[in-house]
Design a protein around this motif. Structure first.
Motif, PDB file in Angstrom:
ATOM      1  N   ALA A   1       0.837  -1.199   0.000  1.00 17.24           N
ATOM      2  CA  ALA A   1       0.000   0.000   0.000  1.00 17.24           C
ATOM      3  C   ALA A   1       0.870   1.246   0.000  1.00 17.24           C
ATOM      4  O   ALA A   1       0.614   2.203  -0.753  1.00 17.24           O
ATOM      5  CB  ALA A   1      -0.915  -0.003   1.221  1.00 17.24           C
ATOM      6  N   LEU A   2       1.915   1.251   0.812  1.00 19.01           N
ATOM      7  CA  LEU A   2       2.783   2.420   0.877  1.00 19.01           C
ATOM      8  C   LEU A   2       3.567   2.597  -0.415  1.00 19.01           C
ATOM      9  O   LEU A   2       3.828   3.719  -0.853  1.00 19.01           O
ATOM     10  CB  LEU A   2       3.747   2.296   2.068  1.00 19.01           C
ATOM     11  N   PHE A   3       3.935   1.481  -1.054  1.00 14.60           N
ATOM     12  CA  PHE A   3       4.638   1.566  -2.332  1.00 14.60           C
ATOM     13  C   PHE A   3       3.723   2.216  -3.368  1.00 14.60           C
ATOM     14  O   PHE A   3       4.139   3.102  -4.122  1.00 14.60           O
ATOM     15  CB  PHE A   3       5.071   0.166  -2.783  1.00 14.60           C
ATOM     16  N   GLY A   4       2.456   1.778  -3.373  1.00 14.25           N
ATOM     17  CA  GLY A   4       1.474   2.381  -4.280  1.00 14.25           C
ATOM     18  C   GLY A   4       1.319   3.866  -4.002  1.00 14.25           C
ATOM     19  O   GLY A   4       1.321   4.699  -4.909  1.00 14.25           O
ATOM     20  N   ALA A   5       1.224   4.204  -2.706  1.00 15.49           N
ATOM     21  CA  ALA A   5       1.058   5.613  -2.324  1.00 15.49           C
ATOM     22  C   ALA A   5       2.263   6.430  -2.760  1.00 15.49           C
ATOM     23  O   ALA A   5       2.120   7.559  -3.238  1.00 15.49           O
ATOM     24  CB  ALA A   5       0.848   5.720  -0.819  1.00 15.49           C
TER      25      ALA A   5
END
Lengths: 327, 251
Positions: A14-18
């Motif tokens: 999720a953080l990579f996507g963000a």
């Protein structure tokens, strides 16, 4: 245990996507992902592929590397205050980079700085091995690391001290704060092979580190080759920390705080803590790099400053909690 | 069958000999007590025999490759180190390390070995307790259980019963004795000569870097030996309830 894997990997993803969709260029989420995956040229694709993707990849790799190296170092030294910087590799890598900045090499070629930092890290590893010897206790390794760190810091200060060029000095100070801004796929290409190789080395330590819970004597009697374990630890840590420092500067606290934070969730087993800290470190660095872009987008807030600002209070809280639990 | 054989064995630290000319043979079914004053070299003898420190002469265990040695002998060091707050079950499972194939998880037989070891040390209800939060004596028992879980023919333990309450001191010595009667062998260093006399099948006295006496407890614990090596007098008698040894005074 499966739940922890799921939680950590989801968080990291999720953080990579963000990290891919947050940035100063005002692009919508759907547009940016479309530009990344199927874009045909155009400025959006350029922003996504040349600026945000390398940046997010570096945060992922370096965070994972620092978390894992921190867990390995704490496991080997059986000390929750150990840090991947302890064996002096980050200090000597920083010295290499500082020399490249000071001499103007860094301005001559884009990859001169990371390569000079890697050369510094290599000298650091060599010194650690000579000083601590191929055989010996964890104590000699700590002492050698502290000596090399102090020496590298002294030389770095000397360079700053004697720098005739205030701009170079300024650049050096900012570089040492650690950042992922303006990094390209070249940086990813330099760091990736070393970080992967180092992480593979560190991953093989799991069982030996578990056995070391009982002390060096008991571990050796259970068939753990302490000499090989120590060399693997030194080379693995040097590879990941050297490569990380070379492309991102000095980023502190990730390797210290993340293993400490995750230890209760893996039943305090050093072996399991390795991969958990890899995910945790990646999440922390991705989150910190997003924060850098969101909080003060115009002021070039440095990543290392944010990790220290977040890490130090978190660490104080952990110490307080540890003291309260009487552990 | 010989489980440990030392011939012409010695250990040097710097210029001085800590141990020299040691010949020792331990076979199956023995509970060997290593006794001697502080600094006599008991720990050095065991660590050297395992190949954990540099030595001269021949040791059958030190000559083995590391993994084979870990299958032949388990070692419980004197320093009771538990570095991380792991559960007792995980701690004891570490003893299965030499039996695990690379990158494999513990199997049902490993878990059974852990349960057996915990049961032998009366730690059945301790599975999920945090090892670092146990009392010193309980930690010692958990660490003995760890060594037992290794299920090796030979168990070597350095002062395992120091700091245990009387019931668990006796219980631990009886556990070792039952291991010996099952065909294993145990080498244990200890300072409690009373327990050593009652439970060990054989006593080896270490003094000034050599073996001062080796044999059955009653043959070893003679008044001249006690006077010369330990500096004590003692009451020793073979009663209907077994050998009784009680130190009486300093010479």
């Amino acid at each position: 245990m499966m739940r922890l894997v799921l939680v950590l990997s989801t968080l990291t993803a999720a953080l990579f996507g963000a990290a891919l969709v947050v940035g100063p260029a005002d692009i919508g989420v759907a547009d940016s992902l479309r530009a990344l995956l199927w874009g045909e040229g155009g400025p959006m694709t350029l922003v996504m592929r040349e600026i945000r993707l390398p940046r997010a990849l570096l945060a992922l790799m370096i965070g994972a590397a620092l978390g894992m190296a921190g867990a390995a170092m704490q496991g080997y030294l059986r000390n929750p205050l150990a840090d991947p910087g302890l064996i002096g590799i980050s200090g000597s890598a920083a010295l290499g980079a500082v020399l490249a900045l000071q001499t103007g090499l860094a301005a001559a070629a884009a990859f001169a700085l990371p390569l000079a930092a890697l050369a510094g890290a290599l000298v650091g590893v060599f010194l650690v091995l000579v000083l601590a010897g191929p055989r010996g206790s964890s104590l000699t390794l700590i002492l050698a690391g502290i000596a090399i760190s102090a020496l590298a810091a002294a030389f770095t200060s000397l360079v700053l001290n004697l720098s005739p060029n205030p701009f170079a000095a300024n650049e050096i100070v900012f570089w040492m704060m650690g950042s992922l801004a303006d990094r390209s796929m070249v940086h990813v290409g330099i760091a990736l092979p070393l970080i992967v190789a180092g992480a593979v080395l560190l991953a093989t330590l799991a069982r030996g580190l578990d056995a070391l819970t009982l002390g060096e004597d008991a571990a050796e009697a259970m068939g753990v080759n302490l000499r090989r374990l120590r060399l693997t630890l030194i080379f693995g840590t040097a590879a990941v920390v050297g490569a990380s420092t070379a492309v991102a500067g000095a980023i502190g606290f990730v390797g210290l705080v993340v293993p400490h934070l995750l230890r209760p969730f893996v039943g305090a087993q050093p072996g399991r803590l390795l991969w958990a800290s890899a995910f945790g470190g990646a999440s922390m660095l991705l989150a910190a790099d997003i924060a850098v872009r969101v909080i003060l987008p115009a002021r070039d807030l440095k990543l290392g400053v944010v990790t220290a600002l977040v890490g130090a209070p978190l660490f104080l809280h952990l110490i307080y909690r540890t003291r309260r639990d009487g552990l | 069958m010989s489980l440990l054989s030392l011939t012409g064995f010695g250990v040097k630290r710097g210029p001085c000999d800590i141990l020299r000319n040691i010949d020792l043979e331990v076979s199956t079914g023995e509970l060997v007590g290593i006794i001697g004053p502080n600094g006599a070299g008991k720990t050095t003898l065991m660590r050297g025999a395992l190949g954990l420190i540099a030595h001269s002469g021949h040791s059958s265990l030190a000559a083995l490759p590391a993994r084979a040695r870990a299958h032949a002998a388990a070692w419980m060091p004197q320093a009771r180190e538990i570095a991380w707050p792991v559960s007792v079950e995980r701690l004891v499972m570490l003893g299965r390390t030499p039996h695990l194939p690379p990158a494999a998880r513990p199997s049902a037989s490993d878990r059974a070995a852990v349960d057996r070891a915990l049961h032998r040390m009366q730690l059945d209800s301790f599975h999920t307790r945090t090892a670092t939060q146990l009392s010193g004596g309980e930690q010692a028992r958990a660490l003995i259980a760890r060594a037992l879980a290794q299920e090796t023919p030979l168990l070597m333990a350095d002062e395992p019963i120091a700091g245990l309450d009387p019931a668990h001191q006796i219980g631990t010595m009886q556990t070792f004795a039952s291991l010996a009667s099952e065909g294993h062998s145990v080498i244990v260093s200890l300072h409690d000569l009373g327990l050593a006399a009652r439970h060990c099948t054989r006593l080896v006295v270490i003094d000034k870097g050599g073996i001062a006496a080796d044999g059955a407890p009653l043959d070893v614990l003679t008044p001249p030996l006690l006077r010369d090596i330990f500096g004590i007098t003692a009451f020793v008698q073979n009663t209907s309830q077994g050998l009784v040894f009680q130190p009486m005074g300093i010479v």
